[in-house]
Scaffold this motif. Structure first.
Motif, PDB file in Angstrom:
ATOM      1  N   PHE A 102       0.832  -1.207   0.000  1.00 19.62           N
ATOM      2  CA  PHE A 102       0.000   0.000   0.000  1.00 19.62           C
ATOM      3  C   PHE A 102       0.865   1.255   0.000  1.00 19.62           C
ATOM      4  O   PHE A 102       0.635   2.183  -0.776  1.00 19.62           O
ATOM      5  N   ARG A 103       1.863   1.280   0.865  1.00 20.34           N
ATOM      6  CA  ARG A 103       2.727   2.462   0.949  1.00 20.34           C
ATOM      7  C   ARG A 103       3.544   2.645  -0.325  1.00 20.34           C
ATOM      8  O   ARG A 103       3.715   3.763  -0.805  1.00 20.34           O
ATOM      9  N   MET A 104       4.059   1.557  -0.870  1.00 22.02           N
ATOM     10  CA  MET A 104       4.928   1.653  -2.037  1.00 22.02           C
ATOM     11  C   MET A 104       4.148   2.000  -3.305  1.00 22.02           C
ATOM     12  O   MET A 104       4.530   2.911  -4.038  1.00 22.02           O
ATOM     13  N   GLU A 111       5.867   2.297  -9.918  1.00 20.01           N
ATOM     14  CA  GLU A 111       5.320   1.620 -11.082  1.00 20.01           C
ATOM     15  C   GLU A 111       5.035   0.154 -10.741  1.00 20.01           C
ATOM     16  O   GLU A 111       5.715  -0.447  -9.909  1.00 20.01           O
ATOM     17  N   TYR A 112       4.057  -0.401 -11.441  1.00 18.84           N
ATOM     18  CA  TYR A 112       3.592  -1.757 -11.166  1.00 18.84           C
ATOM     19  C   TYR A 112       4.718  -2.786 -11.260  1.00 18.84           C
ATOM     20  O   TYR A 112       4.947  -3.552 -10.324  1.00 18.84           O
ATOM     21  N   LEU A 118      10.286  -5.844  -6.915  1.00 25.77           N
ATOM     22  CA  LEU A 118      10.954  -5.546  -5.651  1.00 25.77           C
ATOM     23  C   LEU A 118      10.376  -6.376  -4.501  1.00 25.77           C
ATOM     24  O   LEU A 118      11.107  -6.870  -3.646  1.00 25.77           O
ATOM     25  N   LEU A 119       9.059  -6.550  -4.499  1.00 21.09           N
ATOM     26  CA  LEU A 119       8.414  -7.343  -3.453  1.00 21.09           C
ATOM     27  C   LEU A 119       8.481  -8.841  -3.739  1.00 21.09           C
ATOM     28  O   LEU A 119       8.174  -9.649  -2.864  1.00 21.09           O
ATOM     29  N   GLY A 120       8.851  -9.211  -4.955  1.00 14.26           N
ATOM     30  CA  GLY A 120       8.958 -10.627  -5.306  1.00 14.26           C
ATOM     31  C   GLY A 120       7.611 -11.310  -5.421  1.00 14.26           C
ATOM     32  O   GLY A 120       7.464 -12.468  -5.011  1.00 14.26           O
ATOM     33  N   LEU A 121       6.628 -10.638  -6.001  1.00 16.52           N
ATOM     34  CA  LEU A 121       5.275 -11.175  -6.100  1.00 16.52           C
ATOM     35  C   LEU A 121       4.974 -11.631  -7.520  1.00 16.52           C
ATOM     36  O   LEU A 121       5.401 -10.993  -8.481  1.00 16.52           O
ATOM     37  N   TRP A 126      -0.097 -10.486  -6.633  1.00 14.39           N
ATOM     38  CA  TRP A 126      -0.295  -9.030  -6.681  1.00 14.39           C
ATOM     39  C   TRP A 126      -1.779  -8.716  -6.817  1.00 14.39           C
ATOM     40  O   TRP A 126      -2.302  -7.846  -6.128  1.00 14.39           O
ATOM     41  N   SER A 127      -2.449  -9.409  -7.715  1.00 16.86           N
ATOM     42  CA  SER A 127      -3.874  -9.175  -7.944  1.00 16.86           C
ATOM     43  C   SER A 127      -4.686  -9.446  -6.682  1.00 16.86           C
ATOM     44  O   SER A 127      -5.573  -8.664  -6.317  1.00 16.86           O
ATOM     45  N   ASP A 128      -4.390 -10.549  -6.003  1.00 19.54           N
ATOM     46  CA  ASP A 128      -5.110 -10.891  -4.775  1.00 19.54           C
ATOM     47  C   ASP A 128      -4.859  -9.862  -3.674  1.00 19.54           C
ATOM     48  O   ASP A 128      -5.788  -9.437  -2.983  1.00 19.54           O
ATOM     49  N   TRP A 129      -3.609  -9.477  -3.506  1.00 27.07           N
ATOM     50  CA  TRP A 129      -3.274  -8.499  -2.469  1.00 27.07           C
ATOM     51  C   TRP A 129      -3.887  -7.138  -2.771  1.00 27.07           C
ATOM     52  O   TRP A 129      -4.383  -6.455  -1.870  1.00 27.07           O
TER      53      TRP A 129
END
Length: 185
Positions: A102-104, A111-112, A118-121, A126-129
């Motif tokens: 959320f913060r990032m 950018e997506y 960076l988060l390794g998703l 990503w879609s679920d979160w």
């Protein structure tokens, strides 16, 4: 209409206003030259400003994602009969990873692709979160009366509405000399 759709719409509308307000707030340059400032600029304003909206949006997101149990996100957690003893879930502990996303992405404007790598998703995670974040934060924005935005900007700010007009006692304020400022016009 499902609650999830309402929360998602509330989040998207408020996030769009947040992004625009953030750009306006960041682009303003503080007035340091007294020649360009008017001495009649101050007016008592009890309505929220864009700066407060930016801060309130960020705080609402943090509150929503740090809250351990949320009635809006029960559909994101596993049923109680499938959870093992001691297993963590969104109903028991806050999810710090959602707060980082959320913060990032939503607050910081990353950018997506860069944020996802960076988060390794994966794209699916990503879609679920993102769906979970929009649902939780959207519900919190509605609860905090930030949605609809027209109502937020029309109402008096709760911080300022209860403050007295002056902090000085009335007789003391009448007797104190008002400093004169030179006229720069």
């Amino acid at each position: 209409m499902r609650n999830g759709a309402v929360f998602n719409d509330a989040f998207l509308v408020c996030h769009e206003i947040y992004v625009t307000a953030r750009e306006l707030v960041n682009s303003r340059v503080a007035t340091t030259q007294l020649q360009s400032a008017s001495k009649f600029l101050w007016r008592p304003d009890v309505r929220p400003r864009l700066v407060e909206y930016v801060a309130d949006f960020a705080r609402a997101g943090e509150r929503a994602l740090l809250r351990a149990e949320s009635s809006t996100c029960r559909r994101f957690s596993a049923p109680d009969n499938t959870r093992h003893k001691g297993q963590r879930g969104p109903r028991q502990f806050p999810r710090a990873s959602r707060l980082i996303l959320f913060r990032m992405y939503y607050l910081g404007g990353a950018e997506y692709e860069a944020a996802r790598l960076l988060l390794g998703l994966s794209e699916r995670t990503w879609s679920d979160w993102a769906e979970e974040i929009r649902a939780r934060v959207g519900a919190e924005l509605i609860r905090a009366h930030m949605y609809p935005p027209a109502r937020y900007f029309r109402q008096a700010s709760p911080k300022r509405a209860g403050q007295p007009a002056s902090t000085n006692a009335a007789p003391k304020a009448k007797m104190a000399a008002v400093p004169c400022e030179p006229d720069f016009a």
